[in-house]
Enzyme design. Structure first.
Site, PDB file in Angstrom:
ATOM      1  N   LYS A 140       0.866  -1.184   0.000  1.00 38.61           N
ATOM      2  CA  LYS A 140       0.000   0.000   0.000  1.00 38.61           C
ATOM      3  C   LYS A 140       0.894   1.224   0.000  1.00 38.61           C
ATOM      4  CE  LYS A 140      -4.521   0.685   0.591  1.00 38.61           C
ATOM      5  NZ  LYS A 140      -5.520  -0.303   0.176  1.00 38.61           N
TER       6      LYS A 140
HETATM    7  N1  GLU Z   1      -7.339  -0.110  -2.988  1.00 41.53           N
HETATM    8  C1  GLU Z   1      -8.086  -1.299  -3.196  1.00 41.53           C
HETATM    9  C2  GLU Z   1      -8.077  -2.165  -1.958  1.00 41.53           C
HETATM   10  O1  GLU Z   1      -7.848  -1.698  -0.872  1.00 41.53           O
HETATM   11  C3  GLU Z   1      -7.663  -2.038  -4.457  1.00 41.53           C
HETATM   12  C4  GLU Z   1      -6.245  -2.495  -4.492  1.00 41.53           C
HETATM   13  C5  GLU Z   1      -5.801  -3.048  -5.846  1.00 41.53           C
HETATM   14  O2  GLU Z   1      -6.598  -3.108  -6.748  1.00 41.53           O
HETATM   15  O3  GLU Z   1      -4.632  -3.399  -5.942  1.00 41.53           O
HETATM   16  O4  GLU Z   1      -8.398  -3.318  -1.996  1.00 41.53           O
END
Ligand code: GLU
Length: 469
Positions: A140
């Site tokens: 993240k």
């Molecule tokens: N931000 C989204 C999540 O927390 C999607 C992450 C992604 O598609 O890699 O799941």
């Protein structure tokens, strides 16, 4: 008997009137140098995982590996603002674990982004991808900024400079960012373009765009990706709710946050015949027991940035003859007390603490946001018999369609919207069944069961691959 790092004895309750503090149970906290602070989001998320790991008998070495991220990258970069002045921004990319595949997870642009937050969200991505059986690990990132206070040009320059700052640490087969709170397909397009410009583009220019998912369809994005997280919330609900005696058609639901996840969940439920009766966001709350038109509301929020003020708009009823207010304005406590079958928290973390959990009048909470419920809030919900569909299951639709996008890019194909929906529904249903099976096997709550089902996969992979050297 284990002793918690705080020095308190496991299991002893405090009978004084002081507010009840949580006791971090696992000795792993002290071992990996984590502060046993019960209010810290990272501590909370890891603690829940370690309890599930104990339940499953995950080897100690895997527990300590998972208790801390592999890499924590922090960058500072200057950006020229429209007034000609330079401003320094702080960005993060946390790579939690890549035992199952490349790091995967969103980029958040928000004023409150900080390291512990990003670590927690990266950790949750590891668990989410493992539960979904995707060939991805967890990561993240984010930039501490208010994207809504930036002009389009400033937002683009922040995105490009951030990408440049972390470009050495990511890659289409190494770490693949995606949208999250405060970012969208446009931001992904700028990000991909910058990454591609900085890499050996003579040889693999198009393939470099695979470094992010959630791109606009014109630049290699997948159909169905924008609504995917909301679609996944609905898919999990349609899979499990009937066994709890709830029929989606005709059920009442409420939503916290009407951004991408909240508004798509609401629109898809609405189209299936469910009734949206209350919504709250950072500015205000609205309620209409007769049902709020989820599509109208999405349009309103698109123009006004909040649900606040929607109560002053009017809506046509009965063959277009009469107009009535779209809703009435309500307070936060009125929102939580509104009777519903399903409440979907789709905003930020730690929204449902004991004080909200005590007020909630819902049969089920389907977590559209990441980590919206604190462990203390969770306990209140469980004492009150409210079922929780945990985020690593309920909001996994986004990363699942990200995986479809990555596969389409890798194989130079594009799937139809119907195929994306069908494959997503299948994968969400399988993950829901995996969670229910773990729940039955270990006689536990849904959150622990989802972690158990995720950890099973990770522990298996470590057992087969071993730990280098
Ligand atoms: N931000 C989204 C999540 O927390 C999607 C992450 C992604 O598609 O890699 O799941």
């Amino acid at each position: 008997m284990t002793t918690a790092p705080s020095g308190k004895t496991k299991g002893k309750s405090n009978s004084t009137a002081a507010p009840k503090r949580e006791v971090m149970r696992s000795p792993v906290f002290a071992e990996v140098g984590l502060p046993p602070d019960p209010d810290n989001l990272y501590t909370q998320t890891v603690d829940t995982m370690l309890q599930a790991a104990e339940c499953l008998g995950v080897p100690h070495e895997v527990q300590i590996i998972l208790a801390q991220p592999k890499n924590e990258i922090m960058v500072h970069f200057p950006v020229r603002m429209d007034d000609g002045e330079y401003k320094l921004f702080k960005g993060y990319r946390v790579q939690h674990n890549n035992a199952l595949g490349p790091y995967k997870g969103g980029l958040r642009f928000h004023p409150d982004v900080h390291l512990d937050d990003v670590k927690s969200l990266a950790f949750l991505m590891t668990m989410k991808c493992a539960l979904m059986r995707l060939p991805f690990g967890g990561g993240k990132g984010g930039v501490k900024c208010d994207p809504y206070g930036l002009t389009k040009g400033e937002l683009m320059r922040v995105t490009r400079r951030f990408c440049a700052a972390i470009s050495h640490a990511i890659g289409p087969d190494y770490d693949i960012p995606a949208p999250d709170v405060g970012t969208n397909a446009q931001v992904m397009a700028w990000f991909a373009d910058t990454y591609e410009s900085l890499t050996d583009s003579n040889r693999s220019s198009w393939d470099a765009l695979r470094v992010v998912t959630g791109k606009p369809v014109e630049v290699g994005g997948s159909l169905g990706r924008e609504k995917a997280t909301g679609q996944g919330v609905v898919d999990v609900c349609t899979e499990i709710l009937p066994s709890l005696g709830i029929n989606v058609k005709g059920m009442k639901f409420s939503i916290i946050g009407y951004g991408n996840v909240g508004s798509w969940t609401a629109r898809i439920f609405h189209d299936l015949g469910a009734k949206l009766v209350a919504v709250i966001d950072h500015k205000g709350g609205i309620r209409n027991d007769g049902g709020i038109d989820a599509h109208n509301l999405a349009e309103y929020v698109g123009k006004n940035g909040s649900v606040d003020g929607y109560e002053k708009t009017s809506t046509l009823t009965g063959a277009g003859k009469k107009t009535t207010a779209g809703a009435t304005k309500i307070s936060a406590s009125e929102f939580y007390q509104t009777p519903v079958d399903v409440l979907v928290p789709a905003a930020l973390e730690q929204m449902i603490k004991p004080e909200q959990a005590k007020l909630i009048n819902a049969k089920v909470i389907a977590e559209g946001a990441n980590a919206p419920t604190t462990p203390a809030g969770d306990r209140v919900l469980s004492e009150r018999g409210i079922e929780v569909f945990p985020a690593i299951l309920a909001n996994a639709g986004g990363v699942t369609v990200s995986y479809f996008e990555w596969v389409q890019n890798k194989t130079c194909t594009s799937w139809s919207a119907e195929r994306v929906d069908k494959e997503l529904k299948h994968m969400m249903a399988q993950a829901a069944q995996r969670t229910l099976a773990a729940r039955k096997r270990f006689n536990t709550d849904m959150r622990t069961a989802a972690y158990v089902a995720a950890l099973e996969q990770i522990a298996k992979v470590y057992a087969v691959r071993g730990i280098f050297p």
